[in-house]
Write a protein that holds these residues in place. Structure first.
Motif, short mmCIF file in Angstrom:
data_model
loop_
_atom_site.label_atom_id
_atom_site.label_comp_id
_atom_site.label_asym_id
_atom_site.label_seq_id
_atom_site.Cartn_x
_atom_site.Cartn_y
_atom_site.Cartn_z
N ILE A 1 0.86 -1.18 0.00
CA ILE A 1 0.00 0.00 0.00
C ILE A 1 0.90 1.23 0.00
O ILE A 1 1.74 1.40 0.90
CB ILE A 1 -0.93 0.02 1.23
CG1 ILE A 1 -1.81 -1.24 1.22
CG2 ILE A 1 -1.78 1.29 1.24
CD1 ILE A 1 -2.70 -1.37 2.44
N ILE B 1 -7.32 -10.97 -0.28
CA ILE B 1 -7.35 -9.54 0.03
C ILE B 1 -8.61 -8.99 -0.63
O ILE B 1 -8.86 -9.23 -1.82
CB ILE B 1 -6.09 -8.85 -0.53
CG1 ILE B 1 -4.86 -9.36 0.22
CG2 ILE B 1 -6.21 -7.33 -0.42
CD1 ILE B 1 -3.54 -8.87 -0.30
N LEU C 1 -10.93 -5.63 -1.45
CA LEU C 1 -11.06 -4.16 -1.47
C LEU C 1 -12.55 -3.87 -1.53
O LEU C 1 -13.24 -4.35 -2.44
CB LEU C 1 -10.35 -3.55 -2.67
CG LEU C 1 -8.87 -3.24 -2.40
CD1 LEU C 1 -8.01 -4.43 -2.70
CD2 LEU C 1 -8.43 -2.04 -3.20
N VAL D 1 -9.27 -2.28 2.93
CA VAL D 1 -8.49 -3.43 2.46
C VAL D 1 -8.59 -4.47 3.58
O VAL D 1 -8.13 -4.22 4.70
CB VAL D 1 -7.02 -3.04 2.21
CG1 VAL D 1 -6.22 -4.25 1.75
CG2 VAL D 1 -6.92 -1.91 1.19
N VAL E 1 -2.79 0.40 -4.25
CA VAL E 1 -2.49 -0.94 -3.73
C VAL E 1 -1.96 -1.80 -4.87
O VAL E 1 -2.62 -1.95 -5.90
CB VAL E 1 -3.76 -1.61 -3.14
CG1 VAL E 1 -3.40 -2.92 -2.44
CG2 VAL E 1 -4.49 -0.68 -2.18
#
Ligand SMILES: NC(=O)c1ccc[n+]([C@@H]2O[C@H](COP(=O)([O-])OP(=O)(O)OC[C@H]3O[C@@H](n4cnc5c(N)ncnc54)[C@H](O)[C@@H]3O)[C@@H](O)[C@H]2O)c1
Ligand SMILES: Nc1ncnc2c1ncn2[C@@H]1O[C@H](COP(=O)(O)OP(=O)(O)OP(=O)(O)O)[C@@H](O)[C@H]1O
Length: 284
Positions: free
Chosen positions: A131, A146, A148, A237, A253
């Motif tokens: 990030i 991960i 978002l 995130v 990211v």
């Protein structure tokens, strides 16, 4: 890969479950009667009145880790111990037990098999995210996924996405799941993404409720790197469903497969498709 000269095992228990005390002492008996010392992390230890060590020290002092709990406990242990490159065995004392699939009743027999070399260690791909914000950079690793997503559950989010430096797509909806092959049977599956065989070197990018007739999950080769920006607003995130970082509209990211792998200990006869069938009803 095989473990050699096993001297010490580090144990982690599912948080807020003091009922695991009995299982811990039985596991300790099983390992210690075979000459393997058992140590425990201080959070698990505090829960069952046993002296423990800080997590980082536990990793430095252990030849491998054992979790007693569910998949969440195993995921957390694998992610947090990743940089120590320790094999991890998950003992099933939870609900689903897709990843933590060794039943406690099988432990004693399995430990003897381990000591006789009858087991395997799977190398599982891990995601690495960087990030970048005006204040600097931070690094994150994920074993499952991960995500978002938007900070306000009532709103949609726009995510500008680049693959290997080229504009790829702008997702508009609830967000995206970026999943390892291991995580493909978790949130990715619920969002309509594909099941990825766990030993492949790829990752999936799956939109969550996209407001579009054309946005579909894609599978990308492990050496690709994606870049995501949230130009209109802040975003969340979420790492393995367990850690959360808020990013702003000026942050970027970058996500790719990490260069190393996580190591999962399995029974020699472990068969992924049998687990898919037994735990998720694959093919029924
Ligand atoms: N709608 C969804 O499906 C949804 C929403 C949020 C999080 N999740 C998943 O939960 C994961 C975190 O797991 P947790 O146990 O800490 O949270 P949790 O307690 O919310 O449980 C999630 C469930 O998913 C199962 N699970 C976890 N990883 C799996 C995997 N790789 N394959 C198959 N099943 C799996 C667990 O056994 C548990 O039943 C996240 O990585 C994310 O993938 C899913
Ligand atoms: N070390 C940890 N730190 C913080 N939260 C954890 C940790 N280990 C597990 N959890 C959380 O506690 C909850 C219960 O974990 P558990 O290990 O039982 O997983 P689970 O999701 O219930 O899996 P299963 O369905 O296999 O039981 C999960 O939401 C998990 O994210």
């Amino acid at each position: 890969m095989k473990l050699t000269n096993i001297k010490r095992v580090g144990m982690l228990l599912r948080p807020s479950t003091p009922e695991l005390k009995e299982m811990f002492f039985e596991a300790k008996r099983i390992f210690e009667s075979r000459g393997i010392e058992v140590i425990i992390d201080n959070i698990s230890g505090g829960m069952i009145d046993v002296m423990g060590q800080p997590f980082e020290m536990l990793c430095q002092n252990s030849d491998f880790l054992v979790t007693i709990g569910g998949d969440g406990t195993l995921i957390s242990a694998v992610r947090r111990s990743y940089r120590y490159q320790l094999p991890v065995l998950g003992i099933h004392a939870g609900k689903l037990g897709f990843l933590a699939d060794l039943d406690f009743a099988e432990l004693e027999i399995f430990v003897d098999k381990m000591l006789a070399g009858e087991y395997r260690i799977d190398q599982r791909a891990v995601l690495q995210a960087t990030i970048t914000s005006p204040n600097g950079q931070s690094e994150i690793f994920a074993f499952n996924d991960i995500v978002l997503t938007r900070p306000s559950i009532a709103k949609m989010i726009r995510l500008e996405t680049f693959v290997d430096g080229r504009s790829f797509n702008t997702y508009y909806g609830d967000g995206v799941v970026i999943s390892t092959p291991t995580g493909s049977t978790a949130y990715n599956l619920s969002a309509g993404g594909p099941v990825l065989f766990p030993l492949t070197q790829v990752f999936a990018l799956t939109p969550i409720c996209p407001h579009s007739l054309t946005q579909r999950p894609v599978v990308l080769p492990g050496h690709f790197e994606i870049e995501m920006k949230t130009p209109d607003a802040s975003a969340l995130v979420i790492v393995d469903g367990q850690d959360l970082v808020e990013i702003s509209d000026s942050d970027t990211v970058h996500i790719k497969l990490a260069s190393g792998a996580a190591q999962l200990i399995h029974r020699k006869e472990f068969n992924y498709f049998e687990v898919l069938k037994e735990k998720l009803g694959w093919g029924n």
